[in-house]
Design an enzyme around this catalytic site. Structure first.
Site, PDB file in Angstrom:
ATOM      1  N   HIS A   1       9.609 -31.491  31.164  1.00  0.00           N
ATOM      2  CA  HIS A   1       8.503 -31.220  32.093  1.00  0.00           C
ATOM      3  C   HIS A   1       8.415 -29.704  32.266  1.00  0.00           C
ATOM      4  O   HIS A   1       9.448 -29.030  32.292  1.00  0.00           O
ATOM      5  CB  HIS A   1       8.767 -31.825  33.478  1.00  0.00           C
ATOM      6  CG  HIS A   1       8.473 -33.295  33.603  1.00  0.00           C
ATOM      7  ND1 HIS A   1       9.303 -34.155  34.291  1.00  0.00           N
ATOM      8  CD2 HIS A   1       7.426 -34.042  33.150  1.00  0.00           C
ATOM      9  CE1 HIS A   1       8.779 -35.372  34.260  1.00  0.00           C
ATOM     10  NE2 HIS A   1       7.650 -35.337  33.568  1.00  0.00           N
TER      11      HIS A   1
ATOM     12  N   CYS B   1      11.629 -31.296  41.544  1.00  0.00           N
ATOM     13  CA  CYS B   1      11.191 -32.648  41.155  1.00  0.00           C
ATOM     14  C   CYS B   1      11.157 -33.603  42.339  1.00  0.00           C
ATOM     15  O   CYS B   1      10.490 -34.629  42.284  1.00  0.00           O
ATOM     16  CB  CYS B   1      12.162 -33.294  40.172  1.00  0.00           C
ATOM     17  SG  CYS B   1      12.513 -32.369  38.734  1.00  0.00           S
TER      18      CYS B   1
HETATM   19  N1  ARG Z   1      14.290 -39.296  35.292  1.00  0.00           N
HETATM   20  C1  ARG Z   1      13.013 -38.706  35.571  1.00  0.00           C
HETATM   21  C2  ARG Z   1      12.164 -38.735  34.313  1.00  0.00           C
HETATM   22  O1  ARG Z   1      12.699 -38.604  33.250  1.00  0.00           O
HETATM   23  C3  ARG Z   1      13.183 -37.311  36.087  1.00  0.00           C
HETATM   24  C4  ARG Z   1      11.890 -36.675  36.498  1.00  0.00           C
HETATM   25  C5  ARG Z   1      12.042 -35.249  36.907  1.00  0.00           C
HETATM   26  N2  ARG Z   1      10.815 -34.750  37.386  1.00  0.00           N
HETATM   27  C6  ARG Z   1      10.297 -33.520  37.167  1.00  0.00           C
HETATM   28  N3  ARG Z   1       9.230 -33.189  37.781  1.00  0.00           N
HETATM   29  N4  ARG Z   1      10.830 -32.700  36.281  1.00  0.00           N
HETATM   30  O2  ARG Z   1      10.959 -38.899  34.351  1.00  0.00           O
END
Ligand code: ARG
Length: 264
Positions: A164, A258
């Site tokens: 992300h 997050c």
């Molecule tokens: N386990 C989640 C996923 O893989 C973690 C999300 C983290 N969120 C972020 N905005 N980076 O989607």
């Protein structure tokens, strides 16, 4: 003062593996996760003067705690996410119901494109920077630009550990951002250099500790614990840094940023 949406980690766990950090044989310690989440909630509401709204946790949706992926909020508009993985697509009705109940205008990206909300779209000055390839698709970006009526600069993400945009890029002011250069391709680095006067590289060890997954509120920054060089650099720039141990969430591939979605 800003307001955020958070979701308590009652049902948080590593139940599947959709990024390189997640490993079902390394489950999260539930009590520690709750303590760490409460410490973040407490820091935001008592020390940093933010308002936090809550979404009810739901059994069977372990990643619902990562509210940054609910969608993207701008004023009364809510652009809901379209998750790449089916495991997280089940969160959408929960997020959508929350925003519907509060009379937000709900928008969606084209059905054939994935979009993971604020995790992949971050405002800096008058424009948004948006990540694509690992989770969101570049085709979602034009729609976000159209809905928000602003410029969106697309950045390709090339390292699956930084899946992300908010794992490797963090706007600090309207002219400065932290970023981890190797998470981007040459062209993305060029775009960053050309459009952000002060692009501050983060060292690899701290990028891996999610130094870029920080929450910025004015000149206060909530930073993952143990990011000394980043901490020093932020302080040198006159920012006030609050380090937090969010190790239990690191196991799922996330840290402070997050766990919150900016509402205003
Ligand atoms: N386990 C989640 C996923 O893989 C973690 C999300 C983290 N969120 C972020 N905005 N980076 O989607």
């Amino acid at each position: 003062m800003p307001s955020f949406l958070m979701c308590p980690p009652d049902f948080y766990q590593i139940e599947y593996e959709i990024n390189p950090w997640m490993n079902r044989r390394r489950p999260a310690e539930t009590a520690a996760a709750m303590r760490q989440w409460l410490a973040l909630h407490d820091l935001l509401t008592t020390k940093l003067g933010a308002t936090v709204e809550l979404l009810s946790p739901v059994k069977g949706l372990p990643d619902l705690v990562f509210t940054a992926n609910a969608g993207l909020v701008a004023g009364e508009k809510f652009i809901r996410s379209h998750f790449r993985f089916p495991q997280r697509q089940r969160e959408v009705p929960q997020f959508e119901a929350w925003f519907k109940k509060r009379a937000y205008r709900i928008f969606a990206v084209p059905e054939e494109a994935f979009f993971e909300g604020e995790g992949d779209a971050l405002p800096l000055g008058k424009r948004f920077f948006a990540g694509y390839r690992m989770r969101s698709d570049i085709q979602s970006h034009w729609k976000v630009a159209e809905i928000l009526g602003c410029e969106v600069l697309s950045l390709e993400l090339v390292d699956p550990r930084f899946y992300h945009l908010d794992t490797c890029f963090c706007p600090l002011t309207d002219r400065a951002a932290l970023y981890f250069p190797p998470a981007f391709d040459d062209y993305g680095r060029k775009v960053i250099a050309a459009s952000i006067p002060e692009a501050i590289p983060v060292v690899p060890e701290e990028a891996l500790r999610f130094a870029c997954n920080a929450i910025v509120i004015g000149n206060e920054v909530v930073l993952h614990a143990g990011c000394e060089a980043t901490n020093r650099e932020l302080r040198r720039r006159g920012l006030k840094v609050h380090e937090l141990d969010l190790s239990e969430f690191h196991r799922a591939g996330g840290s402070a940023k997050c766990l919150v979605l900016r509402l205003s």
